[in-house]
Design a protein around this motif. Structure first.
Motif, PDB file in Angstrom:
ATOM      1  N   SER A  98       1.336  -0.825  -0.033  1.00  0.00           N
ATOM      2  CA  SER A  98       0.194   0.216  -0.206  1.00  0.00           C
ATOM      3  C   SER A  98       0.585   1.407   0.501  1.00  0.00           C
ATOM      4  N   SER A  99       1.635   1.104   0.318  1.00  0.00           N
ATOM      5  CA  SER A  99       2.838   2.794   0.749  1.00  0.00           C
ATOM      6  C   SER A  99       3.269   2.636  -1.131  1.00  0.00           C
ATOM      7  N   GLY A 100       3.272   2.062  -2.091  1.00  0.00           N
ATOM      8  CA  GLY A 100       3.457   2.164  -3.301  1.00  0.00           C
ATOM      9  C   GLY A 100       4.454   1.399  -3.767  1.00  0.00           C
ATOM     10  N   ALA A 101       5.064   0.210  -3.688  1.00  0.00           N
ATOM     11  CA  ALA A 101       6.182  -0.571  -3.293  1.00  0.00           C
ATOM     12  C   ALA A 101       5.208  -2.375  -4.300  1.00  0.00           C
ATOM     13  N   SER A 102       5.746  -1.737  -5.217  1.00  0.00           N
ATOM     14  CA  SER A 102       4.625  -3.673  -6.091  1.00  0.00           C
ATOM     15  C   SER A 102       5.468  -4.979  -5.700  1.00  0.00           C
ATOM     16  N   PHE A 103       4.082  -5.844  -5.776  1.00  0.00           N
ATOM     17  CA  PHE A 103       4.800  -7.384  -5.086  1.00  0.00           C
ATOM     18  C   PHE A 103       6.178  -7.395  -6.133  1.00  0.00           C
ATOM     19  N   HIS A 104       6.319  -7.376  -7.138  1.00  0.00           N
ATOM     20  CA  HIS A 104       7.580  -7.908  -7.602  1.00  0.00           C
ATOM     21  C   HIS A 104       8.739  -7.139  -7.107  1.00  0.00           C
ATOM     22  N   ARG A 105       8.419  -5.460  -6.992  1.00  0.00           N
ATOM     23  CA  ARG A 105       8.995  -5.010  -6.067  1.00  0.00           C
ATOM     24  C   ARG A 105       9.731  -5.979  -4.017  1.00  0.00           C
ATOM     25  N   PHE A 106       8.807  -6.392  -3.702  1.00  0.00           N
ATOM     26  CA  PHE A 106       8.591  -7.086  -2.728  1.00  0.00           C
ATOM     27  C   PHE A 106       8.945  -8.016  -2.572  1.00  0.00           C
ATOM     28  N   ALA A 107       9.365  -9.158  -3.540  1.00  0.00           N
ATOM     29  CA  ALA A 107       9.896 -10.685  -3.839  1.00  0.00           C
ATOM     30  C   ALA A 107      10.999 -10.364  -3.974  1.00  0.00           C
ATOM     31  N   LYS A 108      11.840  -8.695  -4.288  1.00  0.00           N
ATOM     32  CA  LYS A 108      13.290  -8.468  -4.139  1.00  0.00           C
ATOM     33  C   LYS A 108      14.140  -9.463  -3.512  1.00  0.00           C
ATOM     34  N   LEU A 302       6.245 -17.995  -1.305  1.00  0.00           N
ATOM     35  CA  LEU A 302       5.679 -16.742  -1.440  1.00  0.00           C
ATOM     36  C   LEU A 302       4.115 -16.243  -1.578  1.00  0.00           C
ATOM     37  N   SER A 303       4.239 -17.044  -3.644  1.00  0.00           N
ATOM     38  CA  SER A 303       2.853 -17.023  -3.484  1.00  0.00           C
ATOM     39  C   SER A 303       1.817 -17.018  -2.711  1.00  0.00           C
ATOM     40  N   LEU A 304       1.563 -18.692  -2.354  1.00  0.00           N
ATOM     41  CA  LEU A 304       0.599 -19.214  -1.185  1.00  0.00           C
ATOM     42  C   LEU A 304       0.958 -18.237  -0.094  1.00  0.00           C
ATOM     43  N   ALA A 305       1.637 -17.394   0.390  1.00  0.00           N
ATOM     44  CA  ALA A 305       1.616 -17.119   1.651  1.00  0.00           C
ATOM     45  C   ALA A 305       1.626 -16.116   2.234  1.00  0.00           C
ATOM     46  N   SER A 306       1.687 -15.122   1.102  1.00  0.00           N
ATOM     47  CA  SER A 306       1.859 -14.110   1.040  1.00  0.00           C
ATOM     48  C   SER A 306       0.825 -13.286   1.381  1.00  0.00           C
ATOM     49  N   THR A 360       4.545 -22.640  -9.978  1.00  0.00           N
ATOM     50  CA  THR A 360       5.034 -21.337  -8.839  1.00  0.00           C
ATOM     51  C   THR A 360       5.324 -19.932  -9.819  1.00  0.00           C
ATOM     52  N   LEU A 361       5.499 -20.216 -11.060  1.00  0.00           N
ATOM     53  CA  LEU A 361       5.259 -18.451 -11.968  1.00  0.00           C
ATOM     54  C   LEU A 361       3.689 -18.070 -12.159  1.00  0.00           C
ATOM     55  N   TYR A 362       2.769 -19.025 -12.392  1.00  0.00           N
ATOM     56  CA  TYR A 362       1.625 -18.655 -12.511  1.00  0.00           C
ATOM     57  C   TYR A 362       0.201 -18.979 -11.103  1.00  0.00           C
ATOM     58  N   LEU A 363       0.682 -19.120  -9.933  1.00  0.00           N
ATOM     59  CA  LEU A 363       1.009 -18.473  -8.869  1.00  0.00           C
ATOM     60  C   LEU A 363       1.235 -16.963  -8.477  1.00  0.00           C
ATOM     61  N   TYR A 364       2.640 -17.106  -8.652  1.00  0.00           N
ATOM     62  CA  TYR A 364       3.338 -15.749  -8.379  1.00  0.00           C
ATOM     63  C   TYR A 364       2.528 -14.337  -9.113  1.00  0.00           C
ATOM     64  N   LEU A 365       2.786 -14.860 -10.644  1.00  0.00           N
ATOM     65  CA  LEU A 365       1.867 -13.697 -11.385  1.00  0.00           C
ATOM     66  C   LEU A 365       0.512 -13.430 -10.805  1.00  0.00           C
ATOM     67  N   LYS A 366       0.048 -14.356 -10.361  1.00  0.00           N
ATOM     68  CA  LYS A 366      -1.735 -14.326 -10.469  1.00  0.00           C
ATOM     69  C   LYS A 366      -1.750 -13.487  -9.184  1.00  0.00           C
ATOM     70  N   ARG A 367      -0.692 -13.238  -8.155  1.00  0.00           N
ATOM     71  CA  ARG A 367      -0.512 -13.014  -6.614  1.00  0.00           C
ATOM     72  C   ARG A 367       0.074 -11.724  -7.319  1.00  0.00           C
ATOM     73  N   ALA A 368       1.174 -11.697  -8.093  1.00  0.00           N
ATOM     74  CA  ALA A 368       0.978 -10.180  -7.997  1.00  0.00           C
ATOM     75  C   ALA A 368       0.099  -9.466  -8.670  1.00  0.00           C
TER      76      ALA A 368
END
Length: 370
Positions: A98-108, A302-306, A360-368
């Protein structure tokens, strides 16, 4: 701000992972020692020094290294599930995004930490683990049940193919004492015609001089005109280029070799015409596929638990442990399939990653994209 969050996540990742690692090692060590005490006690009948304290000092430290490497990717998976679920339940992940970071940035930081652990695992698997396995495997057989112990330490027929035209057969070979009876060496020409045969009633390995000692030998050389030249004597010393553990390898041999040594061994066996190499090829490919799985399973976790779920941490852990069981079971099942030559070792050892990667790619992109 994001760098502070990165450090926070990396600290959480490594802290939870270290705690899980220590906890697993202690729990499994205590359980394993309790189960194997009767077998360790029976080993004292073969060698008085093989008591419980000797195993605790000379076997279990190296056994623990092997255990950690085997379950490293699963420990990473459950660790990420655990601390990410707690962050989600405490709405920390929602606040960060919510502070402006994307999920991709959060996952770095997840990516950086998983790559670090994978690289360390890669070096350990290829170079350090074989050294630990040498120490472990010196005593491993003594912790087996009677049937499996006999396979490693007992007496059984043995054979070796030195080249495409040279063979060794031993009617009865004791792997622990490196001696046997009923030795035969045969050499053939390209037309499968025997050129030379050497027999002895007893054979033993001289470790200091690295030679086989043949007692009461009889040799036969077959000339081109099919005449035979015979010879015999009380003792003959022969060098067949390799120690008994190389000529008559058991299932543990591949574990003891660093990757360069294992590659040389596999190549040498191929040149000799040995086609029964899948167990060694499984070992070779698994050393790389398991570290890669650390990165894949990190992002799956990460995709399952975030995302906060009804049922919270318990549901995520249940899902995580179930998937971890499937992952480990698939590796072990595919090893058996590969050793039976129903599947190539490379495909068998990479198949779990190939299956889990698109998931993993499917769940990650879905979550992102949520």
């Amino acid at each position: 701000m994001l760098k502070i969050i990165d450090r926070y996540i990396i600290k959480k990742y490594l802290g939870t992972f270290s705690f899980m690692l220590i906890l697993l090692s202690i729990v499994v060590l205590v359980i394993d020692v309790q189960q194997k005490i009767p077998r360790i006690e029976s080993a004292k009948a073969l060698d008085p020094k093989l008591d419980l304290m000797y195993f605790l000092l000379h076997f279990y430290p190296f056994w623990i290294i092997n255990l950690i490497v085997t379950f490293l990717s699963i420990l990473v998976f459950i660790s990420v599930i655990y601390f990410s679920s707690r962050m989600a339940n405490n709405t920390e992940i929602v606040a960060i995004i919510s502070s402006g970071a994307s999920f991709h940035r959060f996952a770095k930081p997840y990516l950086y930490t998983s790559i670090l652990i994978a690289l360390i695992s890669l070096v350990v698997n290829h170079m350090v683990l074989p050294w630990a396995n040498i120490k472990k495997n010196e005593l491993e057989a003594y912790t087996y049940n009677a049937a499996n112990k006999e396979k490693i330490l007992g007496t059984a027929p043995a054979s070796a193919q030195l080249s495409k035209s040279e063979y060794i057969f031993v009617n009865s070979w004791n792997k622990r004492e490196n001696r046997g009876s009923g030795f035969i060496y045969q050499k053939f020409d390209k037309n499968r015609r025997m050129l030379y045969e050497l027999k002895s009633s007893e054979v033993s390995w001289d470790k200091a001089k690295k030679l086989f000692i043949l007692n009461n030998y009889v040799e036969k050389t077959i000339n081109k005109d099919n005449t035979e030249k015979l010879g015999n004597g009380p003792e003959l010393r022969k060098n067949y280029g390799h120690a008994p553990e190389e000529l008559f390898p058991n299932e543990l041999l591949g574990q003891n070799k660093t990757t360069p040594e294992l590659l040389k061994f596999i190549q040498r066996e191929k040149e000799k015409g040995n086609s029964n190499l899948n167990s060694y090829l499984n070992e070779l490919h698994q050393r790389t596929s398991m570290p890669v799985s650390i990165i894949i399973l990190t992002f799956l976790a990460l995709s399952l638990a975030s995302q906060k779920k009804r049922g919270g941490l318990g549901v995520n852990l249940a899902i995580g442990i179930s998937m971890a069981f499937i992952f480990v079971f698939s590796f072990e099942a595919l090893k058996v399939v590969s050793e039976n030559k129903s599947l190539s070792p490379a495909l068998a050892m990479w198949l779990p990653n190939l299956v889990f990667l698109p998931l993993t790619l499917y769940l990650y992109l879905k979550r992102a994209n949520q």
